[in-house]
Scaffold this active site. Structure first.
Site, PDB file in Angstrom:
ATOM      1  N   ALA A 175       0.845  -1.199   0.000  1.00  0.00           N
ATOM      2  CA  ALA A 175       0.000   0.000   0.000  1.00  0.00           C
ATOM      3  C   ALA A 175       0.872   1.238   0.000  1.00  0.00           C
ATOM      4  O   ALA A 175       2.037   1.205   0.420  1.00  0.00           O
ATOM      5  CB  ALA A 175      -0.932   0.003   1.209  1.00  0.00           C
ATOM      6  N   ASP A 176       0.292   2.332  -0.462  1.00  0.00           N
ATOM      7  CA  ASP A 176       0.975   3.622  -0.421  1.00  0.00           C
ATOM      8  C   ASP A 176      -0.090   4.700  -0.237  1.00  0.00           C
ATOM      9  O   ASP A 176      -1.175   4.608  -0.808  1.00  0.00           O
ATOM     10  CB  ASP A 176       1.766   3.875  -1.707  1.00  0.00           C
ATOM     11  CG  ASP A 176       2.685   5.081  -1.572  1.00  0.00           C
ATOM     12  OD1 ASP A 176       3.549   5.065  -0.681  1.00  0.00           O
ATOM     13  OD2 ASP A 176       2.529   6.042  -2.350  1.00  0.00           O
ATOM     14  N   THR A 177       0.221   5.694   0.580  1.00  0.00           N
ATOM     15  CA  THR A 177      -0.735   6.757   0.885  1.00  0.00           C
ATOM     16  C   THR A 177      -0.131   8.118   0.590  1.00  0.00           C
ATOM     17  O   THR A 177       1.023   8.378   0.952  1.00  0.00           O
ATOM     18  CB  THR A 177      -1.166   6.694   2.366  1.00  0.00           C
ATOM     19  OG1 THR A 177      -1.764   5.421   2.641  1.00  0.00           O
ATOM     20  CG2 THR A 177      -2.165   7.794   2.692  1.00  0.00           C
ATOM     21  N   ALA A 214      -3.423   3.614  -2.188  1.00  0.00           N
ATOM     22  CA  ALA A 214      -3.435   2.567  -3.203  1.00  0.00           C
ATOM     23  C   ALA A 214      -3.076   1.242  -2.548  1.00  0.00           C
ATOM     24  O   ALA A 214      -2.157   1.175  -1.730  1.00  0.00           O
ATOM     25  CB  ALA A 214      -2.439   2.887  -4.310  1.00  0.00           C
TER      26      ALA A 214
END
Length: 323
Positions: A175-177, A214
């Site tokens: 995940a990436d924020t 994501a």
């Protein structure tokens, strides 16, 4: 100074706060717990499982009995997954540089591409490591000594870890924020105290911003069809509204919050689940766990797709095809 002109928060201690690198490392560690007196092994009891362990869902049953990797060092993402009753969750952050172009890709494509890059990097690394481990002999089994012998437990854990390393990952979650301001700028973690203050003032003055997380999930294909794995990705969007300066968020409150260092390791520089949510945020429109770092419900949907429905086309993929 009379009551009307007093600052909302009392002055903080004069001692300088820790630097950003140290604070980020400290926030990535497990929160300290109250020390307890040692309990004899015969009286020791296992802690109760989290409520999520009682969830009787097919995907969670699968994840509890297979090798599941979280390709992220975020303690908040780990906590969100652990509460579902996943005791064997492995944490393996990607070491690949996050060097995609924000300007060329834009916020949605950038955060999605970064999550996919993390997932693919960790998946490929673990597959290579498993192939290498399989070519080497296993360490000797632990001796049959007393179950209360700590050395025996250490050897047993080492053997279990060695056996896991010989197996390809069954599921990788990455995940990436990022934060997207009203003027389209992409914000990640603050680099310094000055940048942190500036970032939070900008979020306050522009009132609302978007949080994009994501998720990318990868699992090996059952039919070994090229490229050998199934992958699904999604970008979740949540709108966050900050309080106004006149409604309890003047500059001194922001400066005081920054000195707590709570937000140093978080996109946008604040923690919605902590002091940041109490002091800075007026309301959240959408999934709160997305702002924390992982929309759990959507994450489980992607896990189900790559594990149980590898040949189905997702709604997100259909939308991309239509475009």
């Amino acid at each position: 100074m009379d009551e009307k002109t007093q600052p909302l928060l009392q002055p903080t201690p004069s001692d300088p706060p820790p630097d950003y690198e140290t604070s980020a490392q400290e926030h990535a560690q497990t929160l300290p717990v109250r020390e307890k007196q040692p309990v004899p092994p015969a009286q020791a009891r296992r802690p109760p499982p989290p409520p999520g362990a009682l969830l009787d869902l097919p995907i969670l049953k699968y994840m509890r009995t297979h090798r599941v990797i979280l390709a992220s060092a975020s303690p908040r993402r780990r906590a969100l997954l652990t509460q579902l009753g996943l005791p064997n969750l492995e944490v393996r952050p990607s070491t690949k540089p996050e060097d995609l172009s924000k300007a060329a890709l834009g916020p949605w494509a950038y955060v999605s591409g970064t999550a996919q890059q993390k997932a693919l990097d960790v998946y490929a690394t673990l597959v290579d490591e498993a192939a290498t481990a399989q070519s080497e002999p296993l360490p000797p089994p632990p001796s049959t000594s007393s179950s209360n012998d700590p050395t025996s437990n250490i050897n047993l854990n080492a053997n279990l870890a060695a056996e896991r390393s010989r197996k390809d990952p069954d599921l990788v979650i990455a995940a990436d924020t990022v934060i997207v301001t009203r003027d389209g700028a992409i914000l990640e973690k603050p680099a310094s105290q000055e940048a942190h203050v500036k970032m939070l003032r900008h979020l306050r003055d522009t009132r609302s911003h978007k949080v994009l997380t994501a998720i990318c999930c990868i699992a090996p294909r059952a039919d070994a069809q090229h490229p050998g794995y199934a992958m699904a990705a999604h970008v979740e969007e949540t709108r966050v509204v900050f309080a106004r300066e006149r409604d309890g968020l003047p500059d001194d409150v922001i400066a005081s919050y920054v000195r707590t260092r709570e937000g140093v390791d978080k996109a946008g520089g604040y923690a919605v689940q902590g002091l940041g949510g109490a002091l800075l945020v007026e309301k959240v429109e959408g999934a709160v766990d997305n702002v924390i770092g992982l929309p759990v419900r959507k994450c489980l949907q992607l896990c189900e797709k790559v594990v149980f429905r590898q040949n189905e086309t997702s709604d997100d993929e259909e939308e991309e095809d239509d475009e």
